[in-house]
Design a protein around this motif. Structure first.
Motif, mmCIF file in Angstrom:
data_model
loop_
_atom_site.group_PDB
_atom_site.id
_atom_site.type_symbol
_atom_site.label_atom_id
_atom_site.label_comp_id
_atom_site.label_asym_id
_atom_site.label_seq_id
_atom_site.Cartn_x
_atom_site.Cartn_y
_atom_site.Cartn_z
ATOM 1 N N THR A 304 0.862 -1.192 0.000
ATOM 2 C CA THR A 304 0.000 0.000 0.000
ATOM 3 C C THR A 304 0.892 1.234 0.000
ATOM 4 O O THR A 304 1.960 1.224 0.597
ATOM 5 C CB THR A 304 -0.905 0.047 1.247
ATOM 6 O OG1 THR A 304 -0.099 -0.172 2.394
ATOM 7 C CG2 THR A 304 -1.995 -0.981 1.174
ATOM 8 N N PRO A 305 0.452 2.312 -0.626
ATOM 9 C CA PRO A 305 1.292 3.514 -0.659
ATOM 10 C C PRO A 305 1.398 4.149 0.718
ATOM 11 O O PRO A 305 0.488 4.056 1.524
ATOM 12 C CB PRO A 305 0.551 4.440 -1.638
ATOM 13 C CG PRO A 305 -0.826 3.933 -1.696
ATOM 14 C CD PRO A 305 -0.798 2.484 -1.382
ATOM 15 N N LYS A 306 2.490 4.858 0.939
ATOM 16 C CA LYS A 306 2.768 5.402 2.270
ATOM 17 C C LYS A 306 1.780 6.466 2.688
ATOM 18 O O LYS A 306 1.509 6.654 3.853
ATOM 19 C CB LYS A 306 4.167 6.022 2.263
ATOM 20 C CG LYS A 306 5.181 5.215 2.992
ATOM 21 C CD LYS A 306 6.425 6.042 3.245
ATOM 22 C CE LYS A 306 7.521 5.103 3.716
ATOM 23 N NZ LYS A 306 8.826 5.664 3.669
ATOM 24 N N THR A 307 1.291 7.217 1.715
ATOM 25 C CA THR A 307 0.414 8.333 2.059
ATOM 26 C C THR A 307 -1.034 7.923 2.236
ATOM 27 O O THR A 307 -1.872 8.749 2.541
ATOM 28 C CB THR A 307 0.456 9.390 0.950
ATOM 29 O OG1 THR A 307 0.268 8.704 -0.293
ATOM 30 C CG2 THR A 307 1.782 10.103 0.933
ATOM 31 N N ALA A 308 -1.357 6.662 2.071
ATOM 32 C CA ALA A 308 -2.758 6.241 2.158
ATOM 33 C C ALA A 308 -3.175 6.127 3.609
ATOM 34 O O ALA A 308 -2.470 5.519 4.412
ATOM 35 C CB ALA A 308 -2.923 4.888 1.468
ATOM 36 N N TYR A 309 -4.335 6.705 3.946
ATOM 37 C CA TYR A 309 -4.837 6.517 5.301
ATOM 38 C C TYR A 309 -6.357 6.441 5.367
ATOM 39 O O TYR A 309 -6.912 6.086 6.385
ATOM 40 C CB TYR A 309 -4.333 7.637 6.232
ATOM 41 C CG TYR A 309 -4.965 8.983 5.980
ATOM 42 C CD1 TYR A 309 -4.475 9.840 5.001
ATOM 43 C CD2 TYR A 309 -6.054 9.402 6.724
ATOM 44 C CE1 TYR A 309 -5.055 11.065 4.776
ATOM 45 C CE2 TYR A 309 -6.633 10.634 6.503
ATOM 46 C CZ TYR A 309 -6.134 11.455 5.523
ATOM 47 O OH TYR A 309 -6.710 12.665 5.293
ATOM 48 N N LEU A 310 -7.056 6.789 4.278
ATOM 49 C CA LEU A 310 -8.524 6.788 4.327
ATOM 50 C C LEU A 310 -9.046 5.357 4.244
ATOM 51 O O LEU A 310 -8.425 4.508 3.619
ATOM 52 C CB LEU A 310 -9.070 7.634 3.176
ATOM 53 C CG LEU A 310 -8.803 9.124 3.346
ATOM 54 C CD1 LEU A 310 -9.037 9.852 2.056
ATOM 55 C CD2 LEU A 310 -9.700 9.687 4.424
ATOM 56 N N VAL A 313 -9.521 3.548 0.816
ATOM 57 C CA VAL A 313 -8.253 3.339 0.108
ATOM 58 C C VAL A 313 -7.518 2.145 0.694
ATOM 59 O O VAL A 313 -7.008 1.284 -0.023
ATOM 60 C CB VAL A 313 -7.373 4.609 0.238
ATOM 61 C CG1 VAL A 313 -6.040 4.399 -0.382
ATOM 62 C CG2 VAL A 313 -8.067 5.795 -0.383
ATOM 63 N N LEU A 314 -7.452 2.071 2.026
ATOM 64 C CA LEU A 314 -6.678 0.991 2.647
ATOM 65 C C LEU A 314 -7.431 -0.333 2.653
ATOM 66 O O LEU A 314 -6.831 -1.383 2.497
ATOM 67 C CB LEU A 314 -6.297 1.374 4.090
ATOM 68 C CG LEU A 314 -5.075 2.283 4.212
ATOM 69 C CD1 LEU A 314 -4.844 2.656 5.656
ATOM 70 C CD2 LEU A 314 -3.845 1.611 3.661
ATOM 71 N N LEU A 315 -8.741 -0.279 2.858
ATOM 72 C CA LEU A 315 -9.494 -1.541 2.891
ATOM 73 C C LEU A 315 -9.692 -2.118 1.502
ATOM 74 O O LEU A 315 -9.837 -3.318 1.344
ATOM 75 C CB LEU A 315 -10.875 -1.316 3.527
ATOM 76 C CG LEU A 315 -10.938 -1.104 5.022
ATOM 77 C CD1 LEU A 315 -12.349 -0.736 5.428
ATOM 78 C CD2 LEU A 315 -10.516 -2.357 5.754
ATOM 79 N N GLY A 316 -9.731 -1.250 0.508
ATOM 80 C CA GLY A 316 -10.011 -1.731 -0.839
ATOM 81 C C GLY A 316 -11.504 -1.890 -1.042
ATOM 82 O O GLY A 316 -12.295 -1.785 -0.120
#
Lengths: 384, 384
Positions: A304-310, A313-316
């Motif tokens: 996962t990209p480093k800037t992802a936190y929402l 975005v993270l759960l897919g």
């Protein structure tokens, strides 16, 4: 209970605690049972920014494996575990207080930028649940189960899946430590056959099942599955004696990718791991009489990209659709009040040794350098 | 003529038979005299040609006096130099000298001077000539073409022409002075709305003018075609298919489809190609292929909440929560403790709000605002 609270309040005024507006840290040491009672009863909004101490006994039972590593170091240094009361955790606790436990389990998700305090909020909520006498199923980091697996056995129950005996045994051991008092009270409703000679009958205490998993390492993953099944069936039943709190950190591991490889170097999908398969069943809200509190984590996640936190975005897509509907709770960086509180706490514990750090300018520098991010601040202060 | 003389002498020698010795020397003298009396024309034909090649050169004329001598001082200079041409010493009545002088000498004269021929000259752009150009441009034109000028003439021409071109949006309109390159704006097309109604397709082309030996510019072949999708007759399926075919060429905010063609070498060819593309897109959008029936949820352009996993989750959760709201039109077939039917659940306002928040989250991408909206919707749904 009320008289206890009254006495506690009285005690508090005697100690001359200044209110939050003057931003003085209310650290309750030495451990005062009155304060603990007070804390249990009134975790209100006006306690935001204040610290409370976790009693050492609680730390050993409730958090054998849950607290973040850096916090554990801090606990060892300061000889105490002090957690700040922050709005996200208070919000979830307020929902838990008001919830109707005959309805399907509520799902909460802590999300926020890296180092903003998601795991700590989760631990805070878990502590609340355990003090309220709930059964806590705490998975400290789901990412640990999808990477760096030394031993991978084909599952005896379902040929297409894989077992992770070491991780499962470890988890069962910690589960036993946390929920000692429930193990004798809950009885199994099904019969489980482990090998030709070993089986667990109906009506046996859950403790026996757990011991079976810890001693017989090969079948530990299946034991985890059995334990989860039993708990799901029995929580919230009219005759049930417990409420269940499921706490999962690093929830995005359940619908992400794994780096474990089979013997022929092909990657293992999450669905093929027994532990993850059972965990996915656990976080579904088809059972009642409890709550599911989860936190996202980009730090340990894979691909996962480093800037992802929402959350989405993270759960897919798949993860979001499975967790839907849930209440996303945002955990942000410290507010000014919280930052003040943390700064004063460090100062109080003699953690800030550098003379410049005690000045106003030093404080401004700390604000600027850390952007009020809790973990950044903690790492910065460790140098001072 | 010389040959003729020689033959006569030979015949004389033969007649005087007996007196041979006397005339021998005379004959020889005759031969010699015959040769010597003829005109000497030099080395005719060259030494190797012998007596054969008689090369006759065209008689050389003397050059006449240069034109400059005959020029009137009040002549029309634009007739002498109507366009850019190199320096002709015989046409320029100026005693120009150019070149580095020999020691003690002066720069060489203009006759045969390569330096003057090499350099560029502006003999074709005298003020009188330029005035003529401007008059020609201001005149009403015979041609009907209407196109946009991009890199315009040199600056002094613009001043002469005045501000005849005023760009309005993508089209050029002409406020006053019918000029050499444009027709009058059609009456009746006053507003943008009229234009879109009667002339929905806009074709944008660019012409390039520059000083140089060639008028061609490869960038002039680019053609851009713009049309609003609302002006095309498309039904639901056709519109969806068209949008999928267009991809990036469609702007959602302005509803404009833009096709840019530059694959053909000529502008005319590119405009034809662009019109052809538009026609093909339109007809293909209306067709339904056999394989379109295999479209899955993942193939769809946008997320639709109906029949999605999210809708299923919500219906399951609400069904298990099973509290009919007073005032809801529950059918007679539904008992007291049973869940209200699907349509009733879906018609609830909080479900509608939830549906909107999920659709927006998925279609517009995730952001803090979208997550907060989702959170509010879920809280209302679960009545927290």
């Amino acid at each position: 209970m009320l008289s206890n609270v009254e006495r506690a309040l009285d005690h508090m005024t005697k100690l001359n605690w200044v209110s939050v507006q003057l931003t003085l840290v209310c650290v309750c040491w030495p451990v005062d049972p009155m304060i603990l009672v007070l804390w249990q009863a009134c975790q209100l909004e006006n306690h935001v920014g204040q610290y409370y101490t976790l009693p050492p006994a609680h730390i050993q039972t409730v958090f054998p494996h849950g607290l973040p590593a850096r916090f554990q170091l801090q606990m060892k240094t300061f000889n105490e575990g002090c957690v700040m009361v922050r709005p996200p955790a208070l919000e979830v606790i307020s929902y838990l207080k008001r919830a109707d436990y005959s309805k399907p389990a509520l799902r909460f998700l802590f999300y926020g930028v890296k180092g903003s305090g998601k795991t700590m909020s989760l631990c805070h909520t878990v502590h609340y649940c355990s003090t309220q006498g709930w059964l806590v199923v705490h998975i400290p980091d789901a990412h640990l189960w999808v990477k760096n697996c030394k031993e991978l056995l084909p599952s005896s129950y379902n040929g297409s899946r894989f077992d992770q005996p070491l991780q499962a045994t470890n988890w069962l051991r910690n589960f036993r430590v946390t929920n000692e008092q429930f193990l004798s009270k809950i009885q199994t409703r099904h019969r489980y056959v482990w090998t030709k000679r070993e089986f667990t009958e109906e009506g046996r205490p859950l403790g026996e099942l757990v011991d079976q998993g810890i001693t017989r390492v090969k079948s530990s993953s299946d034991v985890v599955g059995a334990v989860i099944k039993e708990l799901r069936l029995q929580s919230g039943q009219p005759g049930g004696c417990f409420r269940m709190a499921v706490a999962v950190d690093g929830l995005n591991a359940l619908w992400g990718r794994s780096t474990i490889k089979k013997e022929d170097k092909s990657p293992v999908s999450i669905e093929e791991l027994t532990l993850m398969h059972n965990l996915r069943k656990l976080v579904k809200n088809d059972w009642c009489g409890g709550a599911i509190i989860t936190a996202l984590s980009q730090t340990g996640s894979l691909y996962t990209p480093k800037t992802a936190y929402l959350p989405h975005v993270l759960l897919g897509e798949e993860g979001f659709d499975r967790m839907d509907p849930f209440v996303p709770v945002t955990v942000s960086n410290y507010s000014e009040k919280e930052f003040e509180s943390c700064y004063l706490y460090y100062q109080d514990r003699q953690w800030l040794q550098h003379p410049q750090s005690r000045t106003e300018e030093g404080k401004k520098e700390l604000v600027f350098m850390s952007n009020r991010n809790p973990s950044a601040l903690e790492r910065l202060c460790a140098f001072l | 003529m010389a040959a003729h003389t020689t033959k006569i002498c030979l015949s004389l020698g033969r007649i005087n038979g007996p007196g041979f010795g006397q005339y021998a020397s005379l004959n020889r003298a005759t031969y010699a005299t015959a040769l010597s009396t003829s005109n000497f024309t030099g080395n005719k034909g060259g030494p190797d040609r012998g007596g054969r090649g008689a090369f006759v050169r065209r008689p050389r004329r003397e050059p006449g006096e240069p034109r400059t001598e005959k020029m009137d001082s009040q002549q029309d200079w634009s007739a002498v130099y109507p366009s850019a041409a190199s320096f002709r010493p015989g046409s320029v009545p100026l005693p120009v000298r150019m070149g580095y002088p020999v020691k003690g000498g002066v720069p060489s004269e203009k006759r045969g001077n390569l330096e003057l021929i090499k350099i560029p000259n502006f003999l074709h752009l005298t003020p009188a000539a330029i005035k003529k150009h401007c008059e020609a441009l201001k005149r009403k034109p015979p041609c009907k073409a209407c196109f946009s000028l991009y890199k315009c003439f040199p600056v002094y021409l613009l001043d002469q022409m005045g501000t005849a071109f005023i760009p309005r949006g993508n089209r050029l309109t002409f406020s006053f002075l019918p000029s050499a390159f444009c027709t009058e704006w059609p009456a009746g097309l006053d507003s943008d709305g009229d234009l879109d109604k009667h002339l929905p397709i806009q074709i944008e082309t660019t012409d390039y003018v520059s000083a140089g030996p060639s008028v061609r510019n490869p960038a002039a072949r680019v053609v851009t075609l713009r049309v609003r999708l609302s002006s095309l007759n498309l039904d639901e399926h056709a519109r969806e298919k068209m949008l999928k075919l267009l991809g990036d060429r469609y702007c959602k905010d302005t509803d404009i489809l833009t096709i840019t063609t530059d694959s053909c070498p000529l502008k005319q060819q590119n405009t034809d190609y662009a019109m052809y593309l538009l026609t093909v897109l339109y007809h293909e959008a209306w067709k339904t292929e056999a394989w379109e029936s295999e479209m899955t949820r993942a193939d769809r352009r946008e997320y639709i909440w109906e029949d999605s996993a999210s809708q299923q989750n919500v219906l399951d959760t609400l069904a298990r929560m099973a509290t009919p709201v007073p005032g809801e039109g529950v059918g007679e077939g539904v008992g007291e403790g049973e869940a209200p039917p699907r349509e009733v659940l879906l018609a609830r306002p909080e479900v509608q709000q939830y549906r909107d928040s999920v659709t927006r989250l998925k279609n517009e991408g995730e952001s803090e605002g979208a997550t907060l909206r989702y959170r509010e919707a879920v809280k209302k749904l679960l009545s927290l």
